[in-house]
Design a protein around this motif. Structure first.
Motif, PDB file in Angstrom:
ATOM      1  N   TYR A  75      42.749   7.242  -5.985  1.00 49.38           N
ATOM      2  CA  TYR A  75      42.544   6.238  -6.457  1.00 49.38           C
ATOM      3  C   TYR A  75      43.092   5.228  -5.712  1.00 49.38           C
ATOM      4  N   THR A 124      41.136  11.064 -21.878  1.00 48.90           N
ATOM      5  CA  THR A 124      39.979  10.260 -21.811  1.00 48.90           C
ATOM      6  C   THR A 124      38.787   9.886 -23.341  1.00 48.90           C
ATOM      7  N   ILE A 175      38.955   4.599  -4.199  1.00 47.10           N
ATOM      8  CA  ILE A 175      38.248   3.110  -5.624  1.00 47.10           C
ATOM      9  C   ILE A 175      37.848   2.338  -4.798  1.00 47.10           C
ATOM     10  N   ASN A 200      46.075   6.689 -16.968  1.00 46.90           N
ATOM     11  CA  ASN A 200      45.412   5.431 -17.146  1.00 46.90           C
ATOM     12  C   ASN A 200      44.696   5.123 -15.664  1.00 46.90           C
ATOM     13  N   GLU A 201      44.508   5.749 -14.573  1.00 48.16           N
ATOM     14  CA  GLU A 201      44.078   5.444 -13.237  1.00 48.16           C
ATOM     15  C   GLU A 201      42.807   6.455 -12.979  1.00 48.16           C
ATOM     16  N   LYS A 226      52.707   7.023 -16.657  1.00 49.40           N
ATOM     17  CA  LYS A 226      52.342   5.767 -17.010  1.00 49.40           C
ATOM     18  C   LYS A 226      53.384   4.901 -16.296  1.00 49.40           C
ATOM     19  N   ARG A 239      35.851   4.321 -16.570  1.00 50.11           N
ATOM     20  CA  ARG A 239      35.387   3.805 -17.079  1.00 50.11           C
ATOM     21  C   ARG A 239      34.101   2.972 -16.012  1.00 50.11           C
ATOM     22  N   LYS A 240      34.911   2.734 -14.655  1.00 50.07           N
ATOM     23  CA  LYS A 240      34.239   1.813 -14.060  1.00 50.07           C
ATOM     24  C   LYS A 240      32.070   3.085 -12.896  1.00 50.07           C
ATOM     25  N   ARG A 285      41.445   7.398 -16.309  1.00 47.50           N
ATOM     26  CA  ARG A 285      40.576   6.214 -17.446  1.00 47.50           C
ATOM     27  C   ARG A 285      39.708   5.233 -16.864  1.00 47.50           C
ATOM     28  N   GLU A 286      40.898   4.666 -15.206  1.00 45.04           N
ATOM     29  CA  GLU A 286      39.694   3.925 -14.581  1.00 45.04           C
ATOM     30  C   GLU A 286      38.422   3.862 -14.094  1.00 45.04           C
ATOM     31  N   GLY A 287      38.696   5.293 -13.175  1.00 41.42           N
ATOM     32  CA  GLY A 287      37.892   5.713 -12.854  1.00 41.42           C
ATOM     33  C   GLY A 287      36.437   6.154 -13.383  1.00 41.42           C
ATOM     34  N   TYR A 294      34.489   0.488  -4.934  1.00 42.52           N
ATOM     35  CA  TYR A 294      33.785  -0.887  -4.980  1.00 42.52           C
ATOM     36  C   TYR A 294      32.724  -1.487  -3.748  1.00 42.52           C
TER      37      TYR A 294
END
Length: 302
Positions: free
Chosen positions: A125, A214, A129, A168-169, A157, A175-176, A171-173, A133
């Motif tokens: 992450y 997720t 990540i 949450n990390e 968390k 989601r993106k 989830r971010e990866g 990006y």
């Protein structure tokens, strides 16, 4: 629980396939002697952590298992430039293993490769990540990598001292669109040493916890549909139970996937990648295999 893969290789069965250092020579040799061996081969690369050569931060897991951030960026960028198709576990299952779906036209000329990371280290992450990006912005290409995760080691968390990802990390990866999140067992245990009840818990609870993390981002429940054996350790009983909960499973044995000849979806080989495997070496193998596959075409004959 231990995440030290190297320390367990001593007691693990020796790989039956060719080591990464021999793969290139193997492919070139058979090309020279013109052996009629037509089934395409797909490299599946198995990484762990990612370390920044410019940072003084060090983690507790062995440095040999941490690939340099600068080198992984070079590798992924060259794969993008050379028009590779970054496979997800479901892509491999649908288009190559079961052939239940036809390869979309936009991918038929692309070179397949899979990049995977085991154990859910936070560096996939913090260090990976930003690279994905950056390359997406530069080339307009979204690269997806496979994460084989042990949900039992996910950090709480806001934890600042854990070497593992938080939910949450993940989830971010996801989601993106950068992560394909799959299971590596609940607590990274050697499944061959567990009794039936312990084995089922490792397999089933891992899937449950990952999908819980997720759930709203994964309506089709593709998260935790595929599996990677911790330490690459498996036997007939383990395979039998894995097949009850997952569509396929991955080894860690330094072999290449000959998908035209592979009939067992629960023994998918992966190349072991560590600091001794240079970016140049990995690119040479991928390009040599792709050249050979393009010459032969996507055929099933072994």
């Amino acid at each position: 629980m231990t995440d030290n893969h190297d320390s367990n290789f001593v007691n693990s069965p020796k790989p039956k396939g060719f080591s990464l250092s021999l793969v290139l020579g193997f492919v070139i040799f058979f090309s020279i002697v013109n052996i009629q061996y037509t089934a395409p081969i797909i490299p599946i690369l198995g990484f762990h952590g990612i370390i920044d050569a410019k940072s003084n931060v060090r983690n507790s897991y062995p440095e040999d298992m941490q690939y340099l951030k600068q080198d992984i960026e070079k590798l992924i960028e060259q794969l993008i430039i050379n028009d590779y198709w970054f496979l997800t576990t479901q892509d491999l299952y649908d288009f190559f293993l079961t052939k239940s779906k036809k390869i979309p036209s936009q991918y038929q000329k692309k070179k397949p490769v899979m990049i995977s990371f085991d154990d859910g280290y936070k560096t996939v992450y913090t260090n990976l990540i930003p690279i994905l990006y950056k390359l997406q912005k530069k080339y307009g290409k979204k690269v997806k990598v496979v994460l084989f995760i042990n949900p039992g080691s996910l950090a709480r968390k806001g934890s600042h001292d854990s070497i593992h990802l938080e939910c949450n990390e993940l989830r971010e990866g996801l989601r993106k669109g950068f992560y394909d999140i799959q299971s590596h067992g609940l607590n990274h245990k050697d499944l061959t040493k567990l009794n039936r009840r312990e084995l089922i818990k490792e397999l089933l609870q891992a899937r449950t916890e990952l999908r819980k993390c997720t759930h709203d981002l994964d309506p089709d429940q593709q998260v935790a549909s595929h599996f990677a054996y911790p330490y690459g350790a498996h036997n007939q009983q383990v395979e039998s139970y894995v097949s009850k909960y997952y569509l396929s499973s991955y080894l860690y044995n330094d072999e290449l996937l000959n998908y035209g000849c592979s009939k067992n979806h629960y023994e998918i080989p992966r190349l072991m990648v560590n600091r001794q495997k240079s970016t140049k070496q990995l690119l040479e193998i991928a390009e040599t295999l792709s050249l050979r596959n393009n010459q032969k075409g996507y055929k099933d004959k072994c």
